[in-house]
Write a protein that holds these residues in place. Structure first.
Motif, PDB file in Angstrom:
ATOM      1  N   UNK A 171       0.979  -1.163   0.020  1.00 21.04           N
ATOM      2  CA  UNK A 171      -0.064  -0.362  -0.629  1.00 21.04           C
ATOM      3  C   UNK A 171       1.127   1.356  -0.178  1.00 21.04           C
ATOM      4  N   UNK A 172       1.804   1.231   1.045  1.00 16.94           N
ATOM      5  CA  UNK A 172       2.787   2.168   1.009  1.00 16.94           C
ATOM      6  C   UNK A 172       3.396   2.797  -0.627  1.00 16.94           C
ATOM      7  N   UNK A 173       4.162   1.641  -1.240  1.00 17.89           N
ATOM      8  CA  UNK A 173       4.487   1.706  -1.857  1.00 17.89           C
ATOM      9  C   UNK A 173       3.631   2.052  -3.712  1.00 17.89           C
ATOM     10  N   UNK A 174       2.219   1.981  -3.321  1.00 18.23           N
ATOM     11  CA  UNK A 174       1.597   2.245  -4.294  1.00 18.23           C
ATOM     12  C   UNK A 174       0.833   3.387  -4.645  1.00 18.23           C
ATOM     13  N   UNK A 175       1.072   3.677  -2.987  1.00 17.40           N
ATOM     14  CA  UNK A 175       0.739   5.082  -3.254  1.00 17.40           C
ATOM     15  C   UNK A 175       1.782   6.078  -3.565  1.00 17.40           C
ATOM     16  N   UNK A 176       3.413   5.931  -2.467  1.00 20.57           N
ATOM     17  CA  UNK A 176       4.066   6.960  -3.508  1.00 20.57           C
ATOM     18  C   UNK A 176       4.120   6.480  -4.959  1.00 20.57           C
ATOM     19  N   UNK A 177       3.528   5.820  -5.347  1.00 22.77           N
ATOM     20  CA  UNK A 177       3.840   5.286  -6.952  1.00 22.77           C
ATOM     21  C   UNK A 177       2.915   6.600  -7.674  1.00 22.77           C
ATOM     22  N   UNK A 178       1.302   6.952  -6.978  1.00 18.42           N
ATOM     23  CA  UNK A 178       1.149   7.323  -7.180  1.00 18.42           C
ATOM     24  C   UNK A 178       0.828   9.090  -7.741  1.00 18.42           C
ATOM     25  N   UNK A 179       2.208   9.350  -6.137  1.00 15.81           N
ATOM     26  CA  UNK A 179       1.936  10.463  -6.193  1.00 15.81           C
ATOM     27  C   UNK A 179       2.466  11.297  -6.946  1.00 15.81           C
TER      28      UNK A 179
END
Length: 81
Positions: free
Chosen positions: A73-81
């Motif tokens: 979840x953290x990785x995907x959130x960073x990718x979406x920034x």
């Protein structure tokens, strides 16, 4: 030997990841009404619930991959920034 079940399981994860990333990007749009924002937030929460579920852990185990839902979840959130 072809394992259609593994492909299906991998596709379940890939679709959830794709949907989650799309929703994260959609929530950043400025021209959303409250209903749209609510639907997007519900979709995000549903995907996070899936990532944290026992079902997702079982699917990852079936694929023989190490799985940490919070890191994903953290990785995907960073990718979406």
């Amino acid at each position: 030997m072809y394992d259609g079940y593994k492909e299906l399981v991998a596709n379940v994860f890939n679709q959830a990841i794709s949907d989650y990333k799309k929703l994260l990007k959609m929530q950043k749009k400025e021209k959303l009404d409250e209903e749209q924002k609510d639907l997007i937030q519900r979709g995000i929460k549903e995907n996070e619930r899936f990532f944290r579920s026992e079902w997702a852990k079982d699917l990852a185990e079936y694929l023989k991959v190490t799985y940490n839902p919070e890191k994903l979840i953290e990785k995907l959130r960073k990718e979406a920034e």
